[in-house]
Design an enzyme around this catalytic site. Structure first.
Site, mmCIF file in Angstrom:
data_model
loop_
_atom_site.group_PDB
_atom_site.id
_atom_site.type_symbol
_atom_site.label_atom_id
_atom_site.label_comp_id
_atom_site.label_asym_id
_atom_site.label_seq_id
_atom_site.Cartn_x
_atom_site.Cartn_y
_atom_site.Cartn_z
ATOM 1 N N GLU A 100 0.877 -1.177 0.000
ATOM 2 C CA GLU A 100 0.000 0.000 0.000
ATOM 3 C C GLU A 100 0.906 1.216 0.000
ATOM 4 O O GLU A 100 1.778 1.325 0.850
ATOM 5 C CB GLU A 100 -0.855 0.077 1.257
ATOM 6 C CG GLU A 100 -1.442 -1.225 1.759
ATOM 7 C CD GLU A 100 -1.674 -1.151 3.272
ATOM 8 O OE1 GLU A 100 -2.343 -0.226 3.736
ATOM 9 O OE2 GLU A 100 -1.152 -2.018 3.983
ATOM 10 N N ASP B 258 -6.443 8.427 1.190
ATOM 11 C CA ASP B 258 -6.179 8.089 2.577
ATOM 12 C C ASP B 258 -5.711 9.366 3.261
ATOM 13 O O ASP B 258 -4.606 9.832 3.019
ATOM 14 C CB ASP B 258 -5.110 7.005 2.673
ATOM 15 C CG ASP B 258 -4.945 6.515 4.099
ATOM 16 O OD1 ASP B 258 -5.975 6.334 4.772
ATOM 17 O OD2 ASP B 258 -3.806 6.326 4.533
ATOM 18 N N GLU C 276 -3.747 7.049 -2.601
ATOM 19 C CA GLU C 276 -3.089 5.791 -2.212
ATOM 20 C C GLU C 276 -3.489 4.675 -3.170
ATOM 21 O O GLU C 276 -4.632 4.604 -3.621
ATOM 22 C CB GLU C 276 -3.478 5.428 -0.767
ATOM 23 C CG GLU C 276 -2.902 4.084 -0.306
ATOM 24 C CD GLU C 276 -2.854 3.930 1.209
ATOM 25 O OE1 GLU C 276 -3.016 4.935 1.921
ATOM 26 O OE2 GLU C 276 -2.642 2.793 1.669
ATOM 27 N N HIS D 6 3.529 0.642 2.903
ATOM 28 C CA HIS D 6 3.388 -0.522 3.760
ATOM 29 C C HIS D 6 3.423 -1.802 2.930
ATOM 30 O O HIS D 6 2.891 -1.846 1.825
ATOM 31 C CB HIS D 6 2.081 -0.446 4.546
ATOM 32 C CG HIS D 6 1.977 0.786 5.418
ATOM 33 N ND1 HIS D 6 0.810 1.190 5.999
ATOM 34 C CD2 HIS D 6 2.908 1.690 5.795
ATOM 35 C CE1 HIS D 6 1.026 2.299 6.708
ATOM 36 N NE2 HIS D 6 2.292 2.628 6.599
ATOM 37 N N HIS E 140 1.853 -6.484 8.847
ATOM 38 C CA HIS E 140 1.770 -5.153 8.234
ATOM 39 C C HIS E 140 3.097 -4.455 8.509
ATOM 40 O O HIS E 140 3.345 -3.986 9.614
ATOM 41 C CB HIS E 140 0.593 -4.430 8.906
ATOM 42 C CG HIS E 140 0.239 -3.103 8.325
ATOM 43 N ND1 HIS E 140 0.196 -1.955 9.077
ATOM 44 C CD2 HIS E 140 -0.121 -2.739 7.068
ATOM 45 C CE1 HIS E 140 -0.180 -0.942 8.310
ATOM 46 N NE2 HIS E 140 -0.377 -1.384 7.095
#
Lengths: 62, 495
Positions: free
Chosen positions: B13, B90, B95, B152, B238
């Site tokens: 992401e 976001d 994003e 991420h 994550h």
């Protein structure tokens, strides 16, 4: 030990054909080509660097 | 050792930096909404479900109601693309989340496709701007003024791996991998000691070892626990400590090495953790030393460099990769990893054709030499920013690629295709194909479900709790055999 591992790792069957090699260069040729590159970049660089950098503020995220 | 580990489903992401040149009252939320909607405008626009935030509502009254469709303002800033990706606003950034990928080469391709999507979206948004104004979107992670935004990485791992094991084994890996995951930055931020140039954009912002936060007191290991899949079987690790990278080789190595280490960890193939006495300090100290001489202390009393730590991780990973039955691209990960470490050891700048941070450093050094610039010269800061501009004409990364100075893994055609078509190995194939074929009938979509309105009875929800189900092998024939969404749902036996 690490050396041995590295050599073995190299023998692995991998798909390297996808990697497009950039031509290798040395010494003066590199300097010349970097100068060419900088000239090229000069032509696309945003104008008024100081103002651009000052106004570049990113809030929020993640 | 486990004989079979869970396949590592992967995704990234990326929050992109955004600005509008020559617009005095620039608002990043509105600008991000404009970018996303401009891209989505001509394509299927499907609402992402279960979204607590509605940043798009802020778009009301942006001032171009006359020129845009009425549904522009209704919060549709969260769209699903035909390649299975999610494109959205976001907070104050556009994003792009890649579709789920089954191996790292595919992920590197879909991450790169995100840059193309953003570049197209940025150009499409231009028509909503006033004269002299220009939309700019950057794949970077910092504004150089203490504000950072994320890139991420996500790795599906087995739920039954004790999280403490992940922390013990993975922390040292994440801290030391910075030498090949950074995209480079002029100066330092967030109260860290001053430095001319550092390896990463993000290191200055990490202040904790483990934690849930992503926006302040950022931790090296993030504990967010949303698997978007069967939570009894899976955990989605994550990873927030990484830079957005433009080099294809670098993105491939970044996600591939991490996936390989996690798989080895899951298999019990990492003999012992490298425990750092102060990992938080090591993060910025490593990043602040582009000569790669920085050392950090281990709990066993040894003092090592990031390179030495990475050679150790590579040795374990290579051994594991030889013995395990993994997708073929992991062999390529091992090879690239070894080449990069070898070259970094000899001369970091020799990796300038494969790593963002050394490519950027070479440019900056070139400008310093030619123009006699100090490190605090705004022109160097500008070069730093413009390296990441996604516009293929202006972005300096693209200039390097176009002049043959960066290695690539993909052709332009492959990237263009990935911006449209989903990966075939995961549920992203089902999602993306549904958007492509039956977009009008999709009411909402999410990572793990889709809701259809076929015009019959009630809305129908299709759960997708297994990320590796829904690939072409399972549903390709199905799609070939149906012509309407109602037929598709009947064929799925759906309710």
């Amino acid at each position: 030990m690490a050396e041995q591992e590295r050599k073995q790792a190299q023998k692995e069957d991998v798909e390297v054909d996808d990697v497009v090699e950039a031509p290798a260069e040395q010494g003066e040729e590199i300097t010349e080509r970097i100068d060419d590159l900088l000239d090229e970049i000069d032509s696309v660089l945003e104008e008024n660097a100081e103002e651009f950098v000052k106004n570049y503020v990113q809030k929020g995220g993640e | 050792m486990r004989s079979v580990t869970l396949p590592k489903v992967l995704g990234t992401e990326t929050e992109y930096g955004i600005t509008i040149r020559n617009q005095a009252d620039f608002n990043p939320v509105l600008a991000s909404s404009t970018v996303i909607n401009s891209y989505a405008g001509g394509r299927a626009r499907i609402q992402w479900s279960f979204d607590e935030e509605s940043p798009g509502r802020d778009a009301r009254g942006f001032g171009f109601e006359d020129s845009i469709p009425s549904d522009f303002e209704t919060g549709l800033v969260n769209v699903v693309l035909t390649n299975g990706a999610r494109l959205y606003v976001d907070h104050a950034h556009p994003e792009y989340s890649t579709p789920e990928c089954a191996e790292p080469l595919s992920l590197a391709l879909y991450d790169k496709a995100g840059e193309l999507v953003m570049a197209r979206a940025t150009r499409a948004a231009q028509r909503f701007l006033g004269e002299g104004e220009r939309m700019l979107v950057h794949k970077n992670n910092s504004d150089g003024k203490g504000n950072s935004y994320g890139a991420h990485e996500n790795f599906l791992i087995a739920r039954d791996i004790p999280f403490g094991d992940v922390v013990r084994h993975f922390t040292g890996f994440l801290v030391s991998r910075q030498i090949y995951t950074g995209s480079g930055k002029v100066g330092s931020e967030n109260g860290r000691p001053g430095v001319e140039f550092q390896i990463t954009q993000r290191a200055d912002f990490f202040e904790e070892e483990v934690g849930l936060e992503t926006t302040l007191k950022r931790p090296i290991i993030n504990t967010r626990d949303e698997p978007h899949a069967d939570s009894t079987k899976y955990r989605r690790l994550h990873v927030i400590i990484g830079d957005a990278t433009r080099s294809e080789v670098q993105t491939f190595l970044k996600v591939g090495s991490a996936a390989l280490i996690l798989d080895a960890l899951e298999a019990g193939a990492l003999p012992e953790p490298l425990l750092l006495t102060d990992p938080v300090q090591a993060v910025w100290q490593i990043s602040h030393d582009p000569s790669l001489g920085a050392t950090f202390e281990l709990a066993d009393g040894r003092t090592i460099t990031a390179l030495e730590a990475q050679w150790q991780y590579l040795e374990w990973a290579a051994k594991y990769q030889r013995e395990a039955d993994l997708p073929a691209s992991y062999g390529q990960v091992v090879q690239v990893w070894e080449e990069i470490l070898t070259d970094l050891e000899q001369d970091p700048l020799s990796t300038a054709d494969r790593l963002d941070w050394t490519a950027k450093q070479r440019l900056l050094l070139g400008y310093r030499d030619r123009d006699g610039l100090d490190w605090d010269d705004p022109k160097l800061r500008l070069l730093d920013l413009q390296f990441h501009d996604v516009d293929p004409d202006r972005g300096l990364y693209d200039r390097l690629v176009n002049s043959g100075r960066m290695q690539r893994l993909f052709t332009d055609d492959e990237v263009a295709s990935a911006a449209i078509s989903p990966p075939e190995e995961t549920r992203a194939y089902f999602r993306g194909t549904c958007v492509e074929r039956f977009g009008d009938a999709i009411v909402a979509a999410n990572w793990d479900s889709m809701v259809f309105d076929t015009g019959e009875d009630a809305l129908k929800r299709v759960p997708m709790m297994e990320p590796l189900r829904g690939g072409k092998d399972r549903v390709g024939d199905l799609f070939a055999a149906v012509e309407t969404p109602a037929e598709l749902l009947r064929a799925l036996g759906g309710d």
